[in-house]
Design a protein around this motif. Structure first.
Motif, short mmCIF file in Angstrom:
data_model
loop_
_atom_site.label_atom_id
_atom_site.label_comp_id
_atom_site.label_asym_id
_atom_site.label_seq_id
_atom_site.Cartn_x
_atom_site.Cartn_y
_atom_site.Cartn_z
N TYR A 1 5.11 3.73 -7.37
CA TYR A 1 4.62 3.06 -8.57
C TYR A 1 5.82 2.62 -9.40
CZ TYR A 1 1.06 1.86 -11.99
OH TYR A 1 0.21 1.16 -12.81
N ASN A 2 6.24 1.38 -9.17
CA ASN A 2 7.45 0.88 -9.81
C ASN A 2 7.24 -0.57 -10.24
OD1 ASN A 2 7.58 -0.58 -7.41
ND2 ASN A 2 9.09 0.79 -6.48
N LYS A 3 8.32 -1.21 -10.63
CA LYS A 3 8.25 -2.58 -11.13
C LYS A 3 7.71 -3.53 -10.07
CE LYS A 3 11.17 -6.28 -13.02
NZ LYS A 3 12.57 -6.67 -13.38
N THR A 4 8.15 -3.34 -8.84
CA THR A 4 7.72 -4.24 -7.76
C THR A 4 6.22 -4.10 -7.52
OG1 THR A 4 9.89 -3.98 -6.74
CG2 THR A 4 8.17 -4.96 -5.40
N LEU A 5 5.72 -2.87 -7.53
CA LEU A 5 4.28 -2.68 -7.33
C LEU A 5 3.51 -3.29 -8.48
CD1 LEU A 5 1.94 -1.39 -5.72
CD2 LEU A 5 2.16 0.58 -7.24
N ARG A 6 3.99 -3.12 -9.70
CA ARG A 6 3.27 -3.69 -10.84
C ARG A 6 3.23 -5.21 -10.74
NH1 ARG A 6 5.52 0.93 -13.37
NH2 ARG A 6 7.48 -0.13 -13.90
N LEU A 7 4.30 -5.82 -10.25
CA LEU A 7 4.31 -7.27 -10.04
C LEU A 7 3.27 -7.65 -8.97
CD1 LEU A 7 5.47 -10.11 -10.39
CD2 LEU A 7 7.25 -9.50 -8.72
N ALA A 8 3.22 -6.87 -7.89
CA ALA A 8 2.27 -7.16 -6.82
C ALA A 8 0.83 -7.11 -7.34
CB ALA A 8 2.45 -6.18 -5.68
N ARG A 9 0.53 -6.12 -8.16
CA ARG A 9 -0.84 -6.00 -8.68
C ARG A 9 -1.13 -7.07 -9.74
NH1 ARG A 9 -3.64 -1.61 -7.08
NH2 ARG A 9 -4.96 -1.50 -8.93
N LYS A 10 -0.11 -7.48 -10.46
CA LYS A 10 -0.29 -8.60 -11.39
C LYS A 10 -0.67 -9.86 -10.64
CE LYS A 10 2.50 -11.63 -14.38
NZ LYS A 10 3.85 -11.85 -14.96
N VAL A 11 0.04 -10.11 -9.54
CA VAL A 11 -0.27 -11.29 -8.73
C VAL A 11 -1.67 -11.18 -8.15
CG1 VAL A 11 0.34 -12.49 -6.61
CG2 VAL A 11 2.14 -11.78 -8.18
N ALA A 12 -2.02 -9.98 -7.67
CA ALA A 12 -3.34 -9.80 -7.07
C ALA A 12 -4.45 -10.07 -8.09
CB ALA A 12 -3.47 -8.39 -6.51
N VAL B 1 0.81 -1.21 0.00
CA VAL B 1 0.00 0.00 0.00
C VAL B 1 0.85 1.26 0.00
CG1 VAL B 1 -0.24 0.18 2.51
CG2 VAL B 1 -2.05 1.05 1.03
N PHE B 2 2.08 1.19 0.53
CA PHE B 2 2.95 2.36 0.60
C PHE B 2 3.98 2.41 -0.53
CE2 PHE B 2 2.30 2.25 5.45
CZ PHE B 2 1.20 3.07 5.35
N MET B 3 4.01 1.39 -1.39
CA MET B 3 5.04 1.33 -2.42
C MET B 3 4.88 2.43 -3.46
SD MET B 3 5.65 -2.63 -3.49
CE MET B 3 6.52 -3.77 -2.39
#
Length: 773
Positions: A366-377, A362-364
């Motif tokens: 907007y980068n590659k790691t966040l995009r991966l997290a939302r892809k997984v979600a 929630v605090f990340m």
């Protein structure tokens, strides 16, 4: 071994300088790498001798002699400069001394000059408080330091706590009864940034260790804000005997002046001190708007500001400018239409870097790691899985919740927690939490309760919170919890015994993405927190609404009885229960779990019609409460009224995607590229829980044993932790007749016997499974 770096400390025998010298001489993180050069005008002082005995190099210099100042700083990496206005109570003299120090720092080639500064109150107050000379003089020196272009950081100490507690201070026993009395020429609600001068070294340590982050910036030196009344309340708690009669008394200007004059102070100093203390109430010690945000029910102030200043306005909180969005149109224009630059998060040193190890989704930024997290979600929250496997989890846990409420109705908050936690742990880790005594559930809510120590993180800049050690301990505890559960799933995968769950998918994905165990553990933990705690908060708000508005419960029960009769409602009934669908929508509107939103940040300077937004400005979408309580948008917004949704058949997902913002039902899931992805799952959970709770129980008001009157919960009595929810309240929850009670008992015994093993875990995974990577 490389030579130690040198910090030159001016005023080393005084309060601030002495604290800095002591910290760098004794702190285990510093003393091995740093040498202290303690500057004094009189090396024979006892304090100077003591510093020498502790290992400091004591040197003599005079603020009026630039050559001695340069010599004192030469060869140093860092210098800490402080002056004492009250030595002569002469602003011009202090300014000259401060400029001499700055010139010397430049000539000596100091790599980081730290100036003990304060705000210019004449400018801050626009001339209303023109006589706070010891602030204005230090501020003028700060401007001079900046003009020299030397690498500098500015430390602004808060209100000395010693001014309150010392003999003759603001809190003391007063005649005729010698009751302890806290006196100020300001209101009891005036917010005071508390500062213990002995902590100066801790702040300077942080400034030195984070040099590049704080060059050119102000670091505000306070550990917390307390109102004058809170000071009195704390005194009563700490000293119950002496404090039993303690109270706050607001002095009039005449009383204040007479009191200080009777102690021999000049008119000049009395005026300065009076304006200094008025600052607390009128403009805030650190300026800006922070002092205007109440510690409790602060969202009401945001609503007032939105009505006064419009849909976009800015605040200064501490040293940070925050742009606040307060309308659905402004949200659409910025967070959606310009989402490419408005989807990141501001720097949050404690709450993200330290408290979360930089891993909380929630605090990340907007980068590659966040995009991966939302892809997984998105994969985890696939609609087919939500309607099959997850529905089976929700169905089971809602039945268990009814059984728990029947057995222990007074523990309804715990039953709601277990409902949302257990179906979410199944989604994330493939594991039920069968009761509130489950070790995992205890650890989860222990961590959540610790996180609630930090609600102040949403309203104070990191520089005001020297709680890094506590934040690190919390991160360690939370990391161990999430990592332990994630690694357990990986172990079971290797053994071939893992049940389908999000963590198993993450483990498979980890191999191809090349990310760490910690990252994936926090991905799973973020799913867990988002799925359990927010839904629980919404359900608790719903239960409170049924107690406050019993006519709503009766109308909802009439609809359910007409469709379901004596059978338990199911998801298949959703199309035939429009009033219950309205209850779901109204619960999300009435009790949003993040009432001030989570701040966004903008990636580059941007202009809107009302406001210029710089790259470093956090953008707070403080709309959930403001919009949800807007009478222009919702009639009688403080009433819980499901009928307002009679003609709205949209799901939360469909509503969130509606381009016409006037047709959105609510903003509980946010807006733009960081919108919550679990909307369909939440809708499903809330419908099952709400329809079954209403089918099974009546929600009556508790009775006050003294007055025999009904107790109506206060809808504004909110717990402002990591998520917002009602504070605990009393309710009398009873089954709707003996037949319903018996049906609940029989249903749970039959369901649990058919589906669960001796450990109350699933015998077989429900129909459907998570997608493989």
């Amino acid at each position: 071994m490389p030579p130690k770096r040198i910090i030159t400390v001016f005023g080393a025998t005084g309060l601030q300088g002495g604290a800095v010298a002591s910290t760098f001489l004794t702190d285990v993180m510093l003393k091995g790498d740093w040498a202290v050069r303690a500057v004094t005008r009189d090396a024979s002082k006892e304090a100077a001798t003591k510093l020498a005995e502790q290992g400091a190099e004591v040197v003599v210099a005079d603020y009026d002699d630039k050559v001695s100042l340069v010599n004192a700083m030469r060869g140093s990496d860092v210098a800490f400069g402080v002056t004492n206005y009250y030595e002569r109570a002469d602003a011009n003299y202090e300014i000259q001394q401060g400029k001499n120090l700055a010139d010397a720092a430049k000539d000596a080639g100091i790599k980081q000059y730290i100036w003990s500064s304060l705000l210019n109150i004449t400018e801050l107050s626009k001339g209303k408080l023109p006589n706070v000379y010891h602030f204005d003089s230090k501020a003028e020196v700060e401007e001079y330091v900046r003009s020299l272009g030397i690498p500098a950081t500015f430390f602004l100490p808060g209100f000395y706590m010693s001014n309150i507690g010392r003999v003759g201070g603001l809190l003391q026993p007063l005649p005729p009864d010698n009751n302890w009395t806290f006196t100020l020429p300001a209101a009891a609600s005036a917010q005071i940034p508390m500062f213990h001068v002995g902590d100066t070294g801790k702040f300077i340590k942080a400034i030195v260790l984070n040099r590049d982050r704080v060059l050119g910036k102000r670091v505000l030196g306070a550990t917390t804000y307390m109102t004058a009344q809170e000071v009195v309340d704390s005194f009563r708690t700490l000293f119950p005997k002496a404090g039993s009669t303690a109270y706050f008394f607001q002095l009039s200007e005449d009383m204040f002046r007479e009191t200080l004059k009777s102690q021999g102070l000049s008119d000049y100093l009395v005026t300065e001190l009076y304006e200094n203390l008025r600052l607390l109430e009128e403009f805030g010690y650190y300026g800006g708007n922070l002092h205007q945000v109440p510690k409790e029910k602060g969202y009401k102030r945001f609503q007032q500001w939105a009505a006064e200043y419009g849909p976009i306005y800015s605040l200064v909180l501490g040293g940070t400018v925050v742009v606040v969005i307060s309308s659905e149109y402004a949200m659409r224009d910025l967070l959606e239409k310009r989402g490419a630059i408005y989807s990141s998060r501001p720097d949050q040193y404690l709450s993200h870097d330290i408290l979360s190890g930089g891993l909380r989704v929630v605090f990340m930024k907007y980068n590659k790691t966040l995009r991966l997290a939302r892809k997984v979600a998105r994969m985890v929250l696939d609609d087919d899985i939500v309607r099959t496997t997850y529905l089976a989890y929700q169905d089971l846990e809602s039945r268990d919740m009814l059984h728990g409420l029947l057995e222990k109705p007074d523990e309804f908050i715990n039953h709601l927690k277990k409902f949302t936690t257990s179906f979410t742990t199944q989604i994330v880790f493939g594991y039920r939490t069968p009761n509130e005594d489950d070790p995992f559930m205890k650890k989860l809510f222990y961590t959540a309760n610790l996180l609630n120590i930090f609600p102040v993180l949403r309203r104070l800049p990191d520089s005001l919170l020297p709680v890094r050690r506590l934040a690190k301990e919390l991160h360690k505890s939370e990391r161990n919890l999430f990592l332990g559960m994630y690694m357990d799933v990986k172990r079971k995968l290797n053994e071939g015994t893992a049940k389908p769950c999000a963590a198993a998918m993450l483990a498979e994905l980890q191999e191809t993405e090349g990310v760490s165990d910690d990252t994936m553990a926090y991905f799973s933990g973020s799913l867990l927190q988002a799925g359990s705690e927010t839904t629980m908060a919404t359900l608790l708000g719903f239960v409170q609404a049924m107690v406050i508005f019993p006519e709503v419960a009766k109308a909802a029960q009439a609809e359910i009885d007409g469709i379901c009769g004596n059978r338990l409602p199911s998801l298949d009934d959703r199309k035939d229960l429009p009033y219950i669908r309205g209850c779901v929508k109204e619960s999300l509107r009435w009790m949003p779990t993040t009432i001030l939103g989570v701040p966004h940040s903008v990636d580059k300077e941007d202009w809107s019609e009302e406001e210029k937004t710089r790259k470093e400005n956090p953008v707070s979408n403080a709309v959930t409460r403001t919009i949800h309580k807007d009478p222009k948008r919702y009639r009688d917004p403080y009433n819980f009224d499901p009928s307002r949704w009679a003609n709205d058949d949209q799901s939360s997902y469909e509503s969130a995607r509606n381009e016409d913002v006037t047709k959105r039902d609510h903003y509980a899931f946010g807006m733009g590229r960081r919108m919550c992805l679990a909307m369909n799952l939440v809708d499903q959970s809330l419908f099952l829980a709400i329809s079954r709770l209403l089918w099974a129980f009546d929600f009556k008001r508790a009775i006050d044993v003294t007055t025999q009157q009904e107790i109506v919960p206060d809808m504004d009595d909110l717990f402002d932790g990591l998520f917002t929810m009602p504070n605990p309240f009393r309710a009398n929850i009873v089954p709707r007749g003996q037949a319903r009670a018996q049906s609940i008992q029989e249903d749970w015994h039959k369901t649990s016997a058919e589906l669960l093993d001796g450990d109350m875990q699933w015998k077989d995974v429900p129909v459907g499974s998570l997608p493989t990577v």
